[in-house]
Design a protein around this motif. Structure first.
Motif, mmCIF file in Angstrom:
data_model
loop_
_atom_site.group_PDB
_atom_site.id
_atom_site.type_symbol
_atom_site.label_atom_id
_atom_site.label_comp_id
_atom_site.label_asym_id
_atom_site.label_seq_id
_atom_site.Cartn_x
_atom_site.Cartn_y
_atom_site.Cartn_z
ATOM 1 N N ASP A 149 -21.873 -69.948 25.192
ATOM 2 C CA ASP A 149 -23.159 -70.576 25.513
ATOM 3 C C ASP A 149 -23.932 -69.614 26.402
ATOM 4 O O ASP A 149 -23.455 -69.234 27.476
ATOM 5 N N LEU A 150 -25.104 -69.177 25.948
ATOM 6 C CA LEU A 150 -25.833 -68.171 26.723
ATOM 7 C C LEU A 150 -27.317 -68.472 26.723
ATOM 8 O O LEU A 150 -27.834 -69.201 25.872
ATOM 9 N N ASN A 151 -28.012 -67.891 27.686
ATOM 10 C CA ASN A 151 -29.472 -67.893 27.735
ATOM 11 C C ASN A 151 -29.974 -66.475 27.501
ATOM 12 O O ASN A 151 -29.418 -65.520 28.048
ATOM 13 N N MET A 152 -31.012 -66.353 26.701
ATOM 14 C CA MET A 152 -31.523 -65.035 26.351
ATOM 15 C C MET A 152 -32.962 -64.831 26.831
ATOM 16 O O MET A 152 -33.677 -63.957 26.335
ATOM 17 N N ASP A 153 -33.388 -65.606 27.843
ATOM 18 C CA ASP A 153 -34.761 -65.502 28.334
ATOM 19 C C ASP A 153 -35.069 -64.110 28.873
ATOM 20 O O ASP A 153 -36.162 -63.583 28.662
ATOM 21 N N SER A 154 -34.120 -63.536 29.586
ATOM 22 C CA SER A 154 -34.378 -62.207 30.155
ATOM 23 C C SER A 154 -34.605 -61.175 29.062
ATOM 24 O O SER A 154 -35.418 -60.257 29.210
ATOM 25 N N LEU A 155 -33.911 -61.329 27.958
ATOM 26 C CA LEU A 155 -34.070 -60.407 26.836
ATOM 27 C C LEU A 155 -35.461 -60.567 26.209
ATOM 28 O O LEU A 155 -36.147 -59.575 25.919
ATOM 29 N N VAL A 156 -35.888 -61.818 26.019
ATOM 30 C CA VAL A 156 -37.215 -62.084 25.456
ATOM 31 C C VAL A 156 -38.300 -61.569 26.392
ATOM 32 O O VAL A 156 -39.261 -60.907 25.970
ATOM 33 N N THR A 157 -38.129 -61.840 27.694
ATOM 34 C CA THR A 157 -39.116 -61.398 28.677
ATOM 35 C C THR A 157 -39.238 -59.877 28.685
ATOM 36 O O THR A 157 -40.342 -59.328 28.806
ATOM 37 N N SER A 158 -38.114 -59.194 28.563
ATOM 38 C CA SER A 158 -38.131 -57.725 28.573
ATOM 39 C C SER A 158 -38.922 -57.176 27.393
ATOM 40 O O SER A 158 -39.689 -56.206 27.537
ATOM 41 N N VAL A 159 -38.746 -57.771 26.216
ATOM 42 C CA VAL A 159 -39.462 -57.291 25.032
ATOM 43 C C VAL A 159 -40.960 -57.550 25.177
ATOM 44 O O VAL A 159 -41.792 -56.681 24.865
ATOM 45 N N VAL A 160 -41.340 -58.741 25.657
ATOM 46 C CA VAL A 160 -42.753 -59.052 25.852
ATOM 47 C C VAL A 160 -43.356 -58.125 26.912
ATOM 48 O O VAL A 160 -44.490 -57.622 26.758
ATOM 49 N N SER A 161 -42.615 -57.847 27.973
ATOM 50 C CA SER A 161 -43.099 -56.943 29.025
ATOM 51 C C SER A 161 -43.293 -55.527 28.490
ATOM 52 O O SER A 161 -44.257 -54.839 28.849
ATOM 53 N N LEU A 162 -42.372 -55.089 27.654
ATOM 54 C CA LEU A 162 -42.492 -53.770 27.044
ATOM 55 C C LEU A 162 -43.774 -53.671 26.225
ATOM 56 O O LEU A 162 -44.509 -52.675 26.297
ATOM 57 N N PHE A 163 -44.049 -54.725 25.453
ATOM 58 C CA PHE A 163 -45.278 -54.742 24.648
ATOM 59 C C PHE A 163 -46.502 -54.707 25.559
ATOM 60 O O PHE A 163 -47.484 -53.998 25.284
ATOM 61 N N GLU A 164 -46.456 -55.453 26.663
ATOM 62 C CA GLU A 164 -47.593 -55.520 27.578
ATOM 63 C C GLU A 164 -47.848 -54.161 28.225
ATOM 64 O O GLU A 164 -48.999 -53.716 28.354
ATOM 65 N N VAL A 165 -46.770 -53.483 28.604
ATOM 66 C CA VAL A 165 -46.923 -52.159 29.217
ATOM 67 C C VAL A 165 -47.507 -51.162 28.206
ATOM 68 O O VAL A 165 -48.362 -50.342 28.533
ATOM 69 N N ALA A 166 -47.082 -51.270 26.957
ATOM 70 C CA ALA A 166 -47.519 -50.308 25.938
ATOM 71 C C ALA A 166 -48.948 -50.548 25.479
ATOM 72 O O ALA A 166 -49.655 -49.600 25.113
ATOM 73 N N THR A 167 -49.396 -51.826 25.477
ATOM 74 C CA THR A 167 -50.709 -52.139 24.903
ATOM 75 C C THR A 167 -51.724 -52.675 25.910
ATOM 76 O O THR A 167 -52.923 -52.715 25.611
ATOM 77 N N GLY A 168 -51.255 -53.135 27.064
ATOM 78 C CA GLY A 168 -52.149 -53.757 28.021
ATOM 79 C C GLY A 168 -52.485 -55.194 27.669
ATOM 80 O O GLY A 168 -53.317 -55.825 28.319
ATOM 81 N N LYS A 169 -51.862 -55.750 26.659
ATOM 82 C CA LYS A 169 -52.106 -57.122 26.226
ATOM 83 C C LYS A 169 -50.809 -57.917 26.299
ATOM 84 O O LYS A 169 -49.737 -57.411 25.958
ATOM 85 N N LYS A 170 -50.930 -59.185 26.762
ATOM 86 C CA LYS A 170 -49.765 -60.045 26.845
ATOM 87 C C LYS A 170 -49.986 -61.280 25.978
ATOM 88 O O LYS A 170 -50.877 -62.085 26.249
ATOM 89 N N PRO A 171 -49.193 -61.473 24.909
ATOM 90 C CA PRO A 171 -49.352 -62.656 24.053
ATOM 91 C C PRO A 171 -48.889 -63.920 24.782
ATOM 92 O O PRO A 171 -47.949 -63.881 25.572
ATOM 93 N N ILE A 172 -49.559 -65.036 24.501
ATOM 94 C CA ILE A 172 -49.161 -66.316 25.084
ATOM 95 C C ILE A 172 -49.124 -67.368 23.974
ATOM 96 O O ILE A 172 -49.754 -67.225 22.934
ATOM 97 N N PHE A 173 -48.367 -68.421 24.221
ATOM 98 C CA PHE A 173 -48.218 -69.471 23.222
ATOM 99 C C PHE A 173 -49.527 -70.233 23.014
ATOM 100 O O PHE A 173 -50.366 -70.336 23.928
ATOM 101 N N LYS A 174 -49.682 -70.784 21.826
ATOM 102 C CA LYS A 174 -50.894 -71.523 21.461
ATOM 103 C C LYS A 174 -51.114 -72.713 22.381
ATOM 104 O O LYS A 174 -52.260 -73.036 22.740
ATOM 105 N N ILE A 175 -50.031 -73.350 22.773
ATOM 106 C CA ILE A 175 -50.152 -74.534 23.620
ATOM 107 C C ILE A 175 -50.743 -74.204 24.990
ATOM 108 O O ILE A 175 -51.282 -75.057 25.683
#
Length: 714
Positions: free
Chosen positions: A449-475
């Motif tokens: 049983d594991l949580n993978m939030d840190s992994l997801v956050t790292s990938v989103v942060s990498l994208f933000e650093v590379a593009t200057g844009k941070k995607p967010i959920f529709k809600i």
């Protein structure tokens, strides 16, 4: 006066290109048949090579090795004293045929090529073989030099003939020929053939067995005679599971039936039949007699000076004809429990695997997959208790257990070979996590049983650093494309984690000499059809046991398993709302699969059936559903649903090209590998069909009907 003959047919678990293994299973079946007093033994289609060799059939080695194995079989004295009907490919005048070879006492009697080839659905026999298009014609066949030395023959008959013994007449047809409108058994029976063999490579589909058996019973009911049906069983290296069910029928009644799903590599079915019953049955039907006297089809007889009935001048009270018995069918729920389980066992033991790894999400699809693995473990324990040595050997090998260990407990065996993992994020609910853990405990799997939030956050942060844009959920105010990308990140990372854990968990557990685990996918046939899955997400795996099963059937299976396996936890899966849990949960919003798809799973099953089985395009599907779904839905609503289905089916068709190999269980499977050959780049609007649909809707609503010039080419 009775004329009793004992005959044998069989289910063999053959494996494509496993020449020596296939040979040994054939020899074992002959041995068992002789021990039971049989004078005729028939085996499955292409049993020496295995049915599913596919393009390997194009290799000359396959024919060469087939003859080598066949020579080894018929030269053994242990195989003499019984008439053998064995299947393999044969090259005649530089043409490759799918053949039956009939022999007795080490001498080949004749070779019968298949006349009608299976060439639709999963079958492409005309890619590998040529049908024998000369009914009633027999030619000379020059045996290979090595076989000449074994049999002492140079030439044998090749073609459409039958065998005449001193006391009966025997003919052979092969698989597909039973399903054709003018099956060979009709003309054979009218020409006096009393025993007909059918050697098959027929695969399992849900609710299909009754069609096969109905054809056999109908054939022998109309024509009279003894019918021996043999079939392959098991996974011989591909998506299909051949489901056995060898059968012996007499005059429209079953006298012997083999199992449909079983872990036995060799199963022989025997019966003692009374040929006088056949003769009396036929002679009593005047119209049949007239047709027989007028038939123009006369088969060449291959005469052999032997009797199949045992010679005994006195009455033997110990030899009695087999009694008529009821046909046994599994329910669809039992078919789901057993078919994929047997397929997975064959796959696991033949790929030298250590076990399975399953991402267990808390939803019904991965739940059903886990329960099928549990069913497999039940079958292994049952067979081991009955003394099946091959299953015991395989279980020890897979689980890396000592030579004195026996699989006697289902949960213990599952704990050795089955690994599950809940890969949670902040979008996961406590309910799905809890359900996954409880199911794992009940089944006995090794659970992580594991949580993978840190992994997801790292990938989103990498994208933000590379593009200057941070995607967010529709809600939270993001766009649809941002919302989709954030869901796909989670899904694809789960696939990466699945393969990481599958490779290393046996090492973590200290299992000696262990390889990696097979990763199991759990996308059902309806989601695959609609494309409601992420490409290369955790639906990407090594094999998928439920990829050919509908959501509706899976729910029925879980309801069945809850009672059959005494697992009340399954009721919680059954009653939960299907959700991917890839979007944030708020007090006002919980992601729902059916809302996301814009259609229910029941509707998807209907769309899938009409598209594939009924061969409907958008327009013809709309017309069919217009009659079926109104007045519950308006014509405009039916049109919208049909257009929506075809739009998403078309834009997601590319996903079918990389679907995980799935157990084939459903006629409307969208599997791109041979079964559903459609392009993966399609105009999703289906513009002309849509215009014709709109025209019908307008007509139904009493509006002005738009004119469509069907003859215009401008």
């Amino acid at each position: 006066m009775s004329h009793l003959i004992t005959v044998a047919t069989c289910n063999l678990n053959q494996w494509a290109l496993d020449f020596e293994g296939n040979r040994d299973r054939i020899l074992e079946s002959i041995k068992i048949a002789k021990e039971r007093g049989a004078r005729l033994r028939v085996g499955p289609e292409l049993e020496i090579t295995g049915y599913g060799c596919l393009d390997h059939f194009l290799e000359s080695d396959v024919c060469l090795h087939s003859w080598e194995m066949y020579g080894q079989i018929i030269k053994k004295k242990e195989t003499h004293g019984i008439l053998l009907d064995i299947g393999m490919p044969v090259l005649h005048k530089n043409v490759r045929y799918n053949c039956r070879l009939l022999s007795l006492d080490g001498e080949i009697l004749f070779i019968r090529p298949k006349i009608w080839l299976a060439n639709d659905g999963n079958y492409r026999e005309m890619r590998f073989f040529t049908p024998w298009m000369k009914p009633g014609v027999v030619e000379e066949f020059l045996l290979p030099p090595a076989i000449q030395k074994v049999t002492g023959q140079k030439f044998v008959k090749f073609g459409d003939a039958v065998i005449n013994t001193l006391d009966t007449c025997i003919g052979a047809e092969t698989c597909e020929e039973l399903f054709t409108p003018q099956s060979p058994h009709i003309s054979m029976s009218l020409d006096g053939v009393e025993i007909i063999t059918n050697s098959s490579g027929s695969h399992h589909e849900l609710r299909k067995l009754n069609k096969r058996l109905d054809l056999i019973l109908n054939a022998t009911s109309r024509c009279g005679g003894v019918y021996l049906y043999a079939n392959q069983r098991g996974c011989d290296g591909d998506r299909l599971y051949y489901d056995g069910c060898a059968l012996i029928a007499v005059n429209g009644k079953v006298v012997a039936q083999g199992s449909q799903f079983c872990l036995k590599d060799v199963e022989v079915v025997t019966a003692t039949v009374d040929l006088e019953e056949v003769r009396n049955y036929r002679a009593a039907i005047m119209s049949r007699g007239l047709q027989a006297s007028l038939t123009e089809t006369r088969y060449e007889r291959i005469n052999i000076p032997v009797e199949l009935a045992p010679r005994n001048s006195t009455f033997d009270p110990t030899v009695i004809p087999s009694k008529v018995r009821d046909i046994f069918y599994h329910t669809p729920e039992e078919e789901i429990a057993l078919g994929p389980a047997c397929w997975m066992w064959d796959y696991l033991r033949r790929c030298n695997g250590t076990g399975f790894f399953l991402p267990l999400s808390g939803g019904i699809d991965s739940c059903a997959t886990a329960v099928i693995v549990y069913s497999m473990c039940r079958l292994v324990v049952k067979e081991a208790a009955e003394g099946n040595q091959q299953v015991i050997i395989d279980a020890r090998k897979i689980s890396r257990s000592p030579d004195d260990w026996l699989p006697t407990n289902v949960q213990e065996f599952a704990g050795k070979i089955f690994h599950t993992c809940f890969m949670g994020t902040e979008n996961s609910s406590t309910e799905t996590r809890s359900r996954s853990r409880e199911l794992s405990e009940r089944i006995g799997s090794y659970h992580v049983d594991l949580n993978m939030d840190s992994l997801v956050t790292s990938v989103v942060s990498l994208f933000e650093v590379a593009t200057g844009k941070k995607p967010i959920f529709k809600i939270f105010g993001g766009s649809q494309i941002e919302n989709l990308s954030l869901q796909n990140i989670q899904a694809r990372l789960r696939m990466v984690l699945a393969y990481l854990f599958a490779q290393l968990l046996p090492w973590v557990r200290g299992i000696p000499n262990s390889g990696g685990l097979l990763v199991l996918g759990s996308a059902n046939v309806d989601e695959c059809l609609r494309g409601y899955l992420t490409k290369y997400d955790c639906s990407s795996a090594d094999i998928n046991p439920i990829g050919g099963i509908s959501k509706t059937d899976l729910k029925r299976f879980i309801a069945f398993a809850s009672k059959e396996y005494e697992m009340p936890i399954l009721d919680e899966f059954l009653n939960a709302t299907p959700t991917a849990e890839l979007e944030p949960i708020t007090k006002d919003y919980v992601q729902s699969d059916e809302v996301d798809m814009g259609m229910t799973y029941e509707e998807l099953s209907v769309f899938g059936y009409l598209r594939k089985v009924e061969k409907c395009g958008p327009y013809s599907m709309f017309l069919k559903l217009l009659h079926q779904w109104t007045p519950r839905l308006t014509p405009a609503q039916v049109a919208e649903k049909v257009k929506r289905f075809f739009f998403f089916y078309a834009i997601n068709r590319h996903k079918q090209t990389v679907l995980t190999p799935s157990y084939h269980a459903e006629q409307y499977s969208p599997d791109d590998n041979r079964f559903d050959l459609r392009p993966f780049l399609i105009n999703p609007r289906f513009n002309w069909a849509s215009k014709k649909i709109d025209q019908v809707v307008a007509q139904c609503e009493g509006k002005e009907v738009p004119h469509l010039d069907i003859l215009s080419i401008d």
